[in-house]
Design a protein around this motif. Structure first.
Motif, PDB file in Angstrom:
ATOM      1  N   UNK A  25      -4.214   0.944  -5.639  1.00 25.06           N
ATOM      2  CA  UNK A  25      -4.269  -0.344  -5.540  1.00 25.06           C
ATOM      3  C   UNK A  25      -3.362  -0.913  -4.312  1.00 25.06           C
ATOM      4  N   UNK A  26      -3.775  -2.011  -3.883  1.00 29.26           N
ATOM      5  CA  UNK A  26      -2.873  -2.286  -2.497  1.00 29.26           C
ATOM      6  C   UNK A  26      -2.493  -3.927  -2.580  1.00 29.26           C
ATOM      7  N   UNK A  27      -1.401  -4.238  -2.046  1.00 29.76           N
ATOM      8  CA  UNK A  27      -0.724  -5.422  -2.122  1.00 29.76           C
ATOM      9  C   UNK A  27      -0.291  -5.791  -0.713  1.00 29.76           C
ATOM     10  N   UNK A  28      -0.527  -7.202  -0.329  1.00 30.72           N
ATOM     11  CA  UNK A  28       0.129  -7.649   0.768  1.00 30.72           C
ATOM     12  C   UNK A  28       0.222  -9.181   0.848  1.00 30.72           C
ATOM     13  N   UNK A  29       1.034  -9.630   1.573  1.00 27.20           N
ATOM     14  CA  UNK A  29       1.392 -10.876   1.571  1.00 27.20           C
ATOM     15  C   UNK A  29       0.151 -11.880   2.368  1.00 27.20           C
ATOM     16  N   UNK A  30      -0.448 -11.113   3.224  1.00 31.06           N
ATOM     17  CA  UNK A  30      -1.524 -11.522   4.253  1.00 31.06           C
ATOM     18  C   UNK A  30      -2.894 -11.434   3.578  1.00 31.06           C
ATOM     19  N   UNK A  31      -3.766 -12.537   3.422  1.00 27.90           N
ATOM     20  CA  UNK A  31      -5.050 -12.374   2.842  1.00 27.90           C
ATOM     21  C   UNK A  31      -5.902 -11.542   4.000  1.00 27.90           C
ATOM     22  N   UNK A  32      -5.382 -12.033   5.278  1.00 32.46           N
ATOM     23  CA  UNK A  32      -6.346 -11.335   6.383  1.00 32.46           C
ATOM     24  C   UNK A  32      -6.126  -9.809   6.429  1.00 32.46           C
ATOM     25  N   UNK A  33      -5.029  -9.284   5.734  1.00 33.62           N
ATOM     26  CA  UNK A  33      -4.865  -7.851   5.861  1.00 33.62           C
ATOM     27  C   UNK A  33      -5.781  -7.315   4.832  1.00 33.62           C
ATOM     28  N   UNK A  34      -5.905  -8.049   3.695  1.00 30.15           N
ATOM     29  CA  UNK A  34      -7.144  -7.368   2.735  1.00 30.15           C
ATOM     30  C   UNK A  34      -8.377  -7.580   3.177  1.00 30.15           C
ATOM     31  N   UNK A  35      -8.725  -8.475   3.764  1.00 31.66           N
ATOM     32  CA  UNK A  35     -10.080  -8.728   4.323  1.00 31.66           C
ATOM     33  C   UNK A  35     -10.351  -7.591   5.603  1.00 31.66           C
ATOM     34  N   UNK A  36      -9.234  -7.247   6.328  1.00 27.72           N
ATOM     35  CA  UNK A  36      -9.627  -6.286   7.256  1.00 27.72           C
ATOM     36  C   UNK A  36      -9.611  -4.726   6.708  1.00 27.72           C
ATOM     37  N   UNK A  37      -9.418  -4.695   5.450  1.00 29.80           N
ATOM     38  CA  UNK A  37      -9.228  -3.174   5.084  1.00 29.80           C
ATOM     39  C   UNK A  37     -10.707  -2.267   5.523  1.00 29.80           C
ATOM     40  N   UNK A  38     -12.035  -2.972   5.290  1.00 30.33           N
ATOM     41  CA  UNK A  38     -12.937  -1.906   5.636  1.00 30.33           C
ATOM     42  C   UNK A  38     -12.779  -1.409   7.151  1.00 30.33           C
ATOM     43  N   UNK A  39     -12.473  -2.343   8.005  1.00 24.73           N
ATOM     44  CA  UNK A  39     -12.238  -1.847   9.295  1.00 24.73           C
ATOM     45  C   UNK A  39     -11.236  -0.968   9.729  1.00 24.73           C
ATOM     46  N   UNK A  40      -9.953  -1.302   8.900  1.00 27.00           N
ATOM     47  CA  UNK A  40      -8.956  -0.608   9.055  1.00 27.00           C
ATOM     48  C   UNK A  40      -8.968   0.884   8.321  1.00 27.00           C
ATOM     49  N   UNK A  41      -9.354   0.821   7.346  1.00 27.06           N
ATOM     50  CA  UNK A  41      -9.627   2.297   6.345  1.00 27.06           C
ATOM     51  C   UNK A  41     -11.265   3.181   6.518  1.00 27.06           C
ATOM     52  N   UNK A  42     -12.212   2.143   6.842  1.00 27.43           N
ATOM     53  CA  UNK A  42     -13.464   2.608   6.821  1.00 27.43           C
ATOM     54  C   UNK A  42     -14.040   2.154   5.343  1.00 27.43           C
ATOM     55  N   UNK A  43     -15.048   1.617   5.435  1.00 27.63           N
ATOM     56  CA  UNK A  43     -16.056   0.970   4.293  1.00 27.63           C
ATOM     57  C   UNK A  43     -15.811   1.678   2.857  1.00 27.63           C
ATOM     58  N   UNK A  44     -16.149   2.923   3.203  1.00 26.76           N
ATOM     59  CA  UNK A  44     -15.951   3.759   1.833  1.00 26.76           C
ATOM     60  C   UNK A  44     -14.855   4.038   1.359  1.00 26.76           C
ATOM     61  N   UNK A  45     -13.744   4.116   2.099  1.00 25.23           N
ATOM     62  CA  UNK A  45     -12.533   4.171   1.449  1.00 25.23           C
ATOM     63  C   UNK A  45     -11.925   2.907   0.999  1.00 25.23           C
ATOM     64  N   UNK A  46     -12.050   1.611   1.540  1.00 28.25           N
ATOM     65  CA  UNK A  46     -11.934   0.343   1.165  1.00 28.25           C
ATOM     66  C   UNK A  46     -12.512   0.176  -0.124  1.00 28.25           C
ATOM     67  N   UNK A  47     -13.945   0.235  -0.192  1.00 20.74           N
ATOM     68  CA  UNK A  47     -14.540   0.091  -1.423  1.00 20.74           C
ATOM     69  C   UNK A  47     -14.187   0.970  -2.653  1.00 20.74           C
ATOM     70  N   UNK A  48     -13.565   2.264  -2.255  1.00 21.84           N
ATOM     71  CA  UNK A  48     -13.205   3.188  -3.503  1.00 21.84           C
ATOM     72  C   UNK A  48     -11.600   2.702  -3.732  1.00 21.84           C
ATOM     73  N   UNK A  49     -11.024   1.518  -3.456  1.00 19.05           N
ATOM     74  CA  UNK A  49      -9.832   1.152  -3.817  1.00 19.05           C
ATOM     75  C   UNK A  49      -9.847   0.746  -5.173  1.00 19.05           C
ATOM     76  N   UNK A  50      -8.683   0.787  -5.850  1.00 25.67           N
ATOM     77  CA  UNK A  50      -8.695   0.458  -7.228  1.00 25.67           C
ATOM     78  C   UNK A  50      -8.581  -1.106  -7.634  1.00 25.67           C
ATOM     79  N   UNK A  51      -8.032  -1.830  -6.389  1.00 24.14           N
ATOM     80  CA  UNK A  51      -7.607  -3.196  -6.599  1.00 24.14           C
ATOM     81  C   UNK A  51      -6.947  -3.545  -5.095  1.00 24.14           C
ATOM     82  N   UNK A  52      -7.139  -4.913  -5.058  1.00 28.35           N
ATOM     83  CA  UNK A  52      -6.129  -5.361  -3.808  1.00 28.35           C
ATOM     84  C   UNK A  52      -5.929  -6.619  -3.988  1.00 28.35           C
ATOM     85  N   UNK A  53      -4.693  -7.143  -3.854  1.00 33.82           N
ATOM     86  CA  UNK A  53      -3.971  -8.065  -4.055  1.00 33.82           C
ATOM     87  C   UNK A  53      -3.469  -8.785  -2.853  1.00 33.82           C
TER      88      UNK A  53
END
Length: 507
Positions: free
Chosen positions: A43-71
């Protein structure tokens, strides 16, 4: 699962474990990538909503989709999410303060916390190359220079050596790649706070002065985290003979059997030390005949390219001290012990990073120096006291991080012609100048956007400077109140200084 994680020295227990990652900068993303590869439920946590939104590009769509949670949310929101979670481990970025709500929530919930360094060390030990030596460096000032010099010395000895940590790539990225023969690791007190099992081959705390007290809560807590660099050190615990606190840290450290205390000094070295005799860097710590004589390692001419005008006689003392510390650490490795001439070659090859005592313009007899990386009083003092008396125009101020400035101003006053104060809240710096430097010409710059603040500061400095003077940006403060980073602050200063040297100062 918590007991399995805390008791294991490797990373096998992370498979299937519920792990949180706080902070999605470059290092945090690398941590997520490694953890997901190990089979953790992240599960990932960040103060910036944009950092969460950018996860598919930063990690790859499959990895981002496999996260247990994002806050996304502020510290209080993340702390509440951590407290309500089923996490067993939290890997935290250096920006998460020891006294803040996130770590407090983790402690209350009995969630173990690791730094990226802790995860990287465990990954190293579980890799195909578990014995790659780590050489760890901390201290209030000089870490980046020392680690850069150290990496160059190791490289000169034939090793594939990387400067990592707060310099260069994240440690976790380098360890995961598996190609390094040795790691020169810059460690902040933030990283050390949540590092528990690291066993470096050699370690050094270069110095200790008040810094980051807002993060740690007290000077004692800051000192305790710095001292953690020596824990479990195997071969050499390197300390600064001019800073008694570092020797005390070594004396109190629980090091491995056979680990030696090695001092570095800019004076003539005693037995067990590395130091200077006239213009020579001398080893009386490692070489076989050290009880009777010293062995030459390098000369000050090997550092001349780091001095103003390339003149070795003008080398700042702290640059020489950093080189001695790097040599003391490097000699702990088998490669450099077998070829100590690598020290001179490495020092000659070293080039300073941006924003650390870099001359950015010269004109009309005035030298403009960018030392934006001087983000605390101790670092600024080391730079300013290297100037001839009465020749410095000092640009100072920013986010004070809870520091006081009276001692700094008292120490540097003899070297100053004037001062220019920047920063959103100037009370601490301006008050110290008024108390400790009465009569010194001081110009204060109103708050504004980064470009306007910099242009006004450079114009004010140009008005104060005389031929033979040095205008030095050595803020003694962090940059976050008015700039994106110390790098932005330094870059804007360098650009404005170049314009000033060309007679194009903006008012």
């Amino acid at each position: 699962m918590q007991a399995d994680i805390s008791s294991s020295t490797g990373v096998a227990a992370l498979a299937g474990a519920r792990v949180g990652v706080v902070g999605l900068g470059r290092t945090g993303l690398a941590v997520v990538d490694v953890l997901t590869g190990l089979g953790a439920r992240v599960s990932v946590f960040d103060s910036r909503p944009g950092a969460i939104d950018a996860l598919p590009d930063a990690l790859g769509a499959d990895t981002a989709a496999g996260l247990a949670g994002a806050t996304a949310g502020d510290d209080a929101h993340i702390a509440a999410a951590v407290a309500d979670s089923d996490l067993r481990l939290l890997v935290v970025s250096p920006g998460v303060p020891a006294t803040g709500p996130v770590l407090a929530a983790a402690r209350a919930a009995h969630i173990e916390t690791w730094s990226e360094i802790e995860l990287a060390w465990r990954l190293q030990r579980a890799s195909a190359r578990p014995d790659v030596p780590w050489l760890a460096v901390t201290g209030t000032d000089g870490k980046t220079t020392t680690v850069g010099m150290l990496a160059q010395i190791l490289t000169a000895a034939g090793l594939n050596a990387s400067a990592v940590g707060n310099i260069g790539d994240p440690v976790i990225t380098t360890v995961a790649a598996g190609r390094a023969d040795a790691l020169a690791v810059e460690l902040s007190s933030f990283q050390l706070h949540s590092t528990h099992t690291l066993r470096p081959l050699a370690a050094a705390c270069l110095n200790l002065a008040p810094d980051h007290l807002d993060w740690h809560g007290s000077l004692d807590a800051y000192r305790a985290d710095k001292a953690r660099v020596y824990a479990r050190t195997r071969r050499a615990a390197v300390y600064n003979t001019a800073d008694a606190a570092t020797l005390t840290m070594v004396e109190d450290a629980d090091v491995a059997e056979g680990c030696r205390a090695i001092g570095f000094t800019t004076a003539i070295p005693a037995l067990g030390q590395i130091g200077c005799v006239e213009d020579l860097l001398i080893d009386r710590a490692y070489h076989p005949d050290r009880r009777r004589s010293g062995a030459q390692l390098a000369t000050l001419d090997d550092l001349a390219h780091l001095a103003p005008g390339g003149d070795a006689t003008r080398l700042p003392a702290h640059v020489v001290a950093d080189a001695l510390a790097a040599a003391a650490l490097a000699l702990a490795t088998d490669a450099v012990a077998a070829d100590p001439t690598a020290i001179a070659r490495g020092l000659r090859a070293y080039q300073p990073g941006a924003h650390r005592i870099v001359t950015v313009a010269e004109a009309g007899g005035v030298t403009w120096i960018d030392d934006s990386k001087a983000t605390n009083p101790h670092s600024a003092q080391a730079a300013l006291t290297a100037l001839p008396p009465g020749t410095g125009v000092w640009i100072v101020g920013g986010d004070t991080k809870g520091a006081s400035f009276d001692e700094l101003v008292r120490a540097v006053r003899p070297h100053l012609r004037g001062a220019v104060v920047i920063g959103r809240d100037q009370r601490a710096v301006a008050g110290a100048l008024a108390r400790q430097a009465p009569g010194l010409p001081v110009t204060t710059i109103p708050d504004g956007n980064p470009q306007d603040v910099t242009d006004a500061a450079v114009a004010a400095a140009a008005a104060l400077a005389r031929p033979g003077d040095t205008v030095m940006l050595a803020p003694a403060c962090a940059s976050w109140d008015q700039f994106d980073s110390y790098a932005q602050r330094g870059d804007l200063f360098a650009q404005a200084a170049a314009r000033a040297a060309d007679g194009e100062v903006r008012h």
